[in-house]
Design an enzyme around this catalytic site. Structure first.
Site, PDB file in Angstrom:
ATOM      1  N   ASP A   1     -57.482 -42.490  16.818  1.00  0.00           N
ATOM      2  CA  ASP A   1     -56.971 -42.255  18.174  1.00  0.00           C
ATOM      3  C   ASP A   1     -56.263 -43.495  18.708  1.00  0.00           C
ATOM      4  O   ASP A   1     -55.206 -43.410  19.343  1.00  0.00           O
ATOM      5  CB  ASP A   1     -58.117 -41.878  19.118  1.00  0.00           C
ATOM      6  CG  ASP A   1     -58.810 -40.599  18.700  1.00  0.00           C
ATOM      7  OD1 ASP A   1     -58.154 -39.738  18.078  1.00  0.00           O
ATOM      8  OD2 ASP A   1     -60.008 -40.451  18.996  1.00  0.00           O
TER       9      ASP A   1
ATOM     10  N   ASP B   1     -66.124 -39.602  16.189  1.00  0.00           N
ATOM     11  CA  ASP B   1     -65.776 -40.597  17.207  1.00  0.00           C
ATOM     12  C   ASP B   1     -66.974 -41.511  17.426  1.00  0.00           C
ATOM     13  O   ASP B   1     -68.127 -41.090  17.273  1.00  0.00           O
ATOM     14  CB  ASP B   1     -65.400 -39.922  18.535  1.00  0.00           C
ATOM     15  CG  ASP B   1     -64.069 -39.193  18.461  1.00  0.00           C
ATOM     16  OD1 ASP B   1     -63.242 -39.574  17.608  1.00  0.00           O
ATOM     17  OD2 ASP B   1     -63.857 -38.249  19.238  1.00  0.00           O
TER      18      ASP B   1
END
Length: 203
Positions: free
Chosen positions: A176, A162
């Site tokens: 995401d 991330d």
């Protein structure tokens, strides 16, 4: 041509002139109406659209993660919009936005199940908006599943990369984002009564 022959022709001409054209098909309304054509070629087009959207979402996620690992991991965060938005590399063992960090294997199984469900739905897909929504979900699920399989600490237990870090919010990635956008679009389509097979339900 004699008078009698001309007289005999008139009924046939009159009959030809009075043949009614078939009535125009009225637009389908009400429960069970169909959106667009439902042919094998139409379904193939929708599947191709789904695949293109999924490939783009997956490619963008994969490329950004490779760049983040090579150039950002182990370095200071990059400020994009002051302190409101930064690029900061983290490894996430949980689901989207850092949820469920102790359930890595469970989320891996869920991601694989989502992919199987999308493939099954594609067999009866005739709706372009649903093709886009499912393509986003598929691309996002594949992106994070790739991390689960190939990244440390091991197969099906890998941590997801991330890097998008808004202020006062969890760090996430493009996979995401694709999953959330696809989910929101599915909710909107469901509220509007549009099913993946093109059926429109109007109350």
């Amino acid at each position: 041509m004699t008078e009698v022959e001309r007289a005999d022709d008139k009924p046939e001409k009159a009959e030809a002139e009075t043949v009614e054209a078939p009535p125009e098909t009225a637009p389908a309304t009400g429960t069970g109406a169909r959106e667009g054509e439902r042919t094998p070629s139409a379904r193939r087009r929708r599947v191709v659209e789904l695949a293109i959207v999924a490939a783009l979402a997956y490619a963008l996620d994969l490329i950004t993660k490779i760049l983040v690992v090579e150039r950002l991991e182990g370095h200071d965060a990059i400020e994009v919009i002051g302190t409101w938005l930064r690029f900061h590399a983290v490894r996430n063992p949980g689901a989207a936005f850092g949820i469920g960090e102790a359930l890595t294997i469970v989320f891996t199984v869920i991601a694989a199940a989502v992919i199987v469900v999308i493939v099954r739905i594609a067999r009866k897909l005739y709706s372009a908006p649903w093709a886009v929504a499912l393509g986003l979900l598929l691309g996002g699920a594949l992106g994070n599943l790739t991390d689960r399989i190939f990244r440390s600490p091991g197969v099906f237990r890998g941590h997801v990369v991330d890097f998008i870090a808004p202020a006062h919010f969890a760090v996430f990635n493009l996979a995401d984002t694709a999953i959330v956008c696809g989910g929101v679009l599915i909710v909107i389509l469901s509220f509007r009564g549009l099913d993946p097979d093109g059926t429109v339900h109007r109350d």
